[in-house]
Write an enzyme that holds these catalytic residues in place. Structure first.
Site, PDB file in Angstrom:
ATOM      1  N   PHE A 152      -5.934  60.737  17.432  1.00  0.00           N
ATOM      2  CA  PHE A 152      -5.514  62.142  17.505  1.00  0.00           C
ATOM      3  C   PHE A 152      -4.820  62.429  18.832  1.00  0.00           C
ATOM      4  CE2 PHE A 152      -9.531  62.551  19.797  1.00  0.00           C
ATOM      5  CZ  PHE A 152      -9.294  63.572  20.712  1.00  0.00           C
ATOM      6  N   LYS A 153      -5.078  61.594  19.840  1.00  0.00           N
ATOM      7  CA  LYS A 153      -4.486  61.818  21.159  1.00  0.00           C
ATOM      8  C   LYS A 153      -2.993  61.501  21.203  1.00  0.00           C
ATOM      9  CE  LYS A 153      -9.037  61.098  23.042  1.00  0.00           C
ATOM     10  NZ  LYS A 153      -9.979  60.220  23.733  1.00  0.00           N
ATOM     11  N   ASP A 154      -2.482  60.890  20.127  1.00  0.00           N
ATOM     12  CA  ASP A 154      -1.036  60.686  20.045  1.00  0.00           C
ATOM     13  C   ASP A 154      -0.281  62.008  20.113  1.00  0.00           C
ATOM     14  OD1 ASP A 154      -0.885  57.878  19.814  1.00  0.00           O
ATOM     15  OD2 ASP A 154      -1.313  57.965  17.666  1.00  0.00           O
TER      16      ASP A 154
END
Length: 289
Positions: A152-154
């Protein structure tokens, strides 16, 4: 008898003409029904029922006047509409990102933000909607795994390097480079490495606790391509790695030496960097919209 035959012929002729005039109306009715109901699980019998005719007759008439089968038209309509929705959804999240980031990061111009957003949320995502909201029973699920590393940190780490490319002040050090130091327990490391790999004016070193990340995560990090990426295993746990990174950031003498001798400034891809947090706000607005 002759008179009855003439009358019968006239009636048949009028019926044929009426049928010919009505055929276009029938096909137009079918077109409207398909346009309004393409997303439903409709069958040829459903279409025929709308015009009170047999499926066989409707199929034959429609193909003769439209040059395509009824169900083929339904399928093409679905595909065309799906493509429109994908483009619209992708455009929507980029517009929302521009508004949200513009309010939270006022130092960037609209043109700079627009370029950062376009570069960060493009073909590297497996879904053009970036963070699509999908139904699951009576609930909805926000998908945050469509980025290049499935983390999700993308969402944040694809745009953070683009932000940093625009952060050198006009009267600042033209040779300035940014060294990213990041501690990870697994997923942040790969996402940060992928985001900063070969990004101009930057380099990145990721520290992870040896033996405390999964084999997949370790391989993701240690095999990351890029001329400006480094990975280091640290004895201890994640807190040990993060504490060491924080001590480096707190060493002002080191910061001065790096700036004076190497034109390097330190920064982070962890959540202590507001540039990491702010982009993740966007998908909450997108989901609500």
């Amino acid at each position: 008898a002759r008179l009855l035959q003439q009358l019968s012929s006239k009636v048949r002729t009028e019926q044929t003409r009426a049928s010919s005039r009505q055929q276009t109306q029938i096909v137009q009715t079918i077109d409207r029904y398909i346009a309004e109901n393409y997303s439903r699980d409709i069958a040829l019998s459903d279409v025929a029922a709308q015009v009170y005719l047999s499926p066989a007759y409707v199929s034959s008439l429609y193909k003769r006047l439209r040059g395509a089968g009824v169900m083929d038209t339904v399928l093409r309509t679905r595909m065309a509409r799906a493509q429109e929705l994908l483009v619209s959804s992708n455009r929507q999240i980029q517009q929302i990102a521009a508004e949200v980031l513009g309010a939270l990061l006022p130092d960037f111009t609209a043109e700079e933000l627009g370029q950062c957003i376009a570069d960060a949320y493009g073909e590297q995502w497996s879904d053009e909607r970036i963070t699509p909201l999908k139904p699951l029973g009576d609930d909805y699920v926000l998908e945050l795994f469509n980025g290049p590393t499935s983390a999700f940190k993308d969402v944040a780490l694809q745009i953070l390097p683009r932000f940093m490319a625009h952060t050198t002040p006009a009267d600042g050090d033209a040779d300035e480079k940014i060294m990213i130091l990041t501690a990870t327990s697994g997923d942040t490391g790969k996402a940060a490495l992928a985001g900063f790999a070969d990004a101009p004016g930057t380099a990145i070193t990721v520290f992870y606790p040896e033996g405390k990340v999964s084999q997949v995560q370790e391989l993701q990090m240690t095999t990351q391509a890029g001329s400006n990426v480094q990975v280091a295993a640290v004895e201890g746990n994640f807190d040990d790695a993060q504490s060491a990174v924080k001590r480096i950031f707190g060493d002002r003498a080191l910061a001065e030496r790096l700036a004076g001798n190497s034109h390097v400034v330190l920064s982070s891809a962890n959540s202590i960097n507001v540039g990491r947090l702010v982009p993740q706000v966007v998908y909450y607005f997108s989901a609500y919209a």
